[in-house]
Design an enzyme around this catalytic site. Sequence first.
Site, PDB file in Angstrom:
ATOM      1  N   GLY A  36       0.833  -1.192   0.000  1.00 14.34           N
ATOM      2  CA  GLY A  36       0.000   0.000   0.000  1.00 14.34           C
ATOM      3  C   GLY A  36       0.870   1.245   0.000  1.00 14.34           C
ATOM      4  N   GLY A  37       0.244   2.400  -0.110  1.00 16.44           N
ATOM      5  CA  GLY A  37       0.981   3.659  -0.030  1.00 16.44           C
ATOM      6  C   GLY A  37       1.342   4.218  -1.397  1.00 16.44           C
ATOM      7  N   VAL A  39       4.229   6.780  -3.787  1.00 17.61           N
ATOM      8  CA  VAL A  39       5.595   6.627  -4.258  1.00 17.61           C
ATOM      9  C   VAL A  39       6.608   6.952  -3.164  1.00 17.61           C
ATOM     10  CG1 VAL A  39       5.717   9.006  -5.147  1.00 17.61           C
ATOM     11  CG2 VAL A  39       7.221   7.246  -6.115  1.00 17.61           C
ATOM     12  N   THR A  40       7.712   6.216  -3.158  1.00 18.70           N
ATOM     13  CA  THR A  40       8.840   6.550  -2.302  1.00 18.70           C
ATOM     14  C   THR A  40      10.121   6.158  -3.021  1.00 18.70           C
ATOM     15  OG1 THR A  40       9.705   6.487  -0.037  1.00 18.70           O
ATOM     16  CG2 THR A  40       9.022   4.378  -0.997  1.00 18.70           C
ATOM     17  N   HIS A  42      13.989   4.276  -2.578  1.00 18.02           N
ATOM     18  CA  HIS A  42      14.876   3.411  -1.800  1.00 18.02           C
ATOM     19  C   HIS A  42      16.272   3.508  -2.398  1.00 18.02           C
ATOM     20  CE1 HIS A  42      11.401   1.686   0.140  1.00 18.02           C
ATOM     21  NE2 HIS A  42      10.932   1.210  -0.989  1.00 18.02           N
ATOM     22  N   ILE A 104       6.280   3.431   5.865  1.00 15.48           N
ATOM     23  CA  ILE A 104       5.767   2.082   6.079  1.00 15.48           C
ATOM     24  C   ILE A 104       4.732   1.775   5.003  1.00 15.48           C
ATOM     25  CG2 ILE A 104       4.452   0.591   7.651  1.00 15.48           C
ATOM     26  CD1 ILE A 104       5.669   2.216   9.972  1.00 15.48           C
ATOM     27  N   ALA A 118      10.835   1.286   5.845  1.00 17.32           N
ATOM     28  CA  ALA A 118      12.120   1.805   5.376  1.00 17.32           C
ATOM     29  C   ALA A 118      12.564   2.900   6.335  1.00 17.32           C
ATOM     30  CB  ALA A 118      11.992   2.356   3.961  1.00 17.32           C
ATOM     31  N   CYS A 134       5.419   9.691  -0.518  1.00 22.39           N
ATOM     32  CA  CYS A 134       4.211   9.185   0.149  1.00 22.39           C
ATOM     33  C   CYS A 134       2.986  10.047  -0.144  1.00 22.39           C
ATOM     34  CB  CYS A 134       4.431   9.039   1.652  1.00 22.39           C
ATOM     35  SG  CYS A 134       5.831   7.978   2.066  1.00 22.39           S
TER      36      CYS A 134
END
Length: 200
Positions: A36-37, A39-40, A42, A104, A118, A134
Site C-alpha cells: 500500500g501507499g 511513491v517513495t 529506496h 511504512i 524503510a 508518500c
Amino acid sequence: MLQHPPVYTLGTGSSEEFLKFNWKDSLHDVIRTERGGEVTYHGPGQLVMYPIINLRNHNKDLHWYLRALEEVVIRALFSTFSIEASRLKGFTGVWVGNQKLSAIGIRVSQWIAYHGLALNVSVDLTPFQQIVPCGIRDREVGSIKQLLGEVQASHHESNVDQLGTDDSVLIDMAQKSLVQEFSEVFQLKLEQVSWPASYL
C-alpha cells in the site's frame, strides 16, 4: 533487512501525479509493487525491513500492526541515537518534527502481513526531491545522519565522524537496534540461521 540499489517504488494504488518526472526517462528504475501507499525512494544508506508476520498469532488488526511497526522505529531511534521521534496524526510513518524518517507500506493476505518499513539512515536525500514522497506535499524527508549532523553543528563540531557517525557504523547500529526492538515489540525470540551455500 537490506539496502536497495536506487529505485522508486509505487504502491498498488499509487498515482503517477506524485512523480515530478516522466517515469520512462527516470535516472532510476521505477517499480510498481504490491504494498500500500504512494511513491517513495529506496537507495543505499536506507534500511528496508521485510518482516513476514502471521497476524493471527498477534492481533488481527491492520491499524495495530502499522502502529507496532512505527513503535519499533521510534524505540530504535531513541535507544540507539537519542532521537526523539513520534507519530503524526493522520499519517503513517515515523517523524522528527516536520521530517519523515521512516515510511511504512504493507500488504496483507489472509492475515499474513508482508512488505514493511524503510528507515533513512544515511541515504542521499536528493532523489526524494524528484517525487512527492508518500503523496505528502507539505512535509520533508530526513535521515538519522542529517539529524545527528544538526545536533553536532549546534555544538560547533566540524566533523560528523567525531560522533562515530560513519555511514557503515550508522547502518550497523540501526540494523541491530531495529532487530532488537522488533523482537521486543512483537514479543518474539529471534534466532539467526545460516543457510547452506547451495541455497544462495
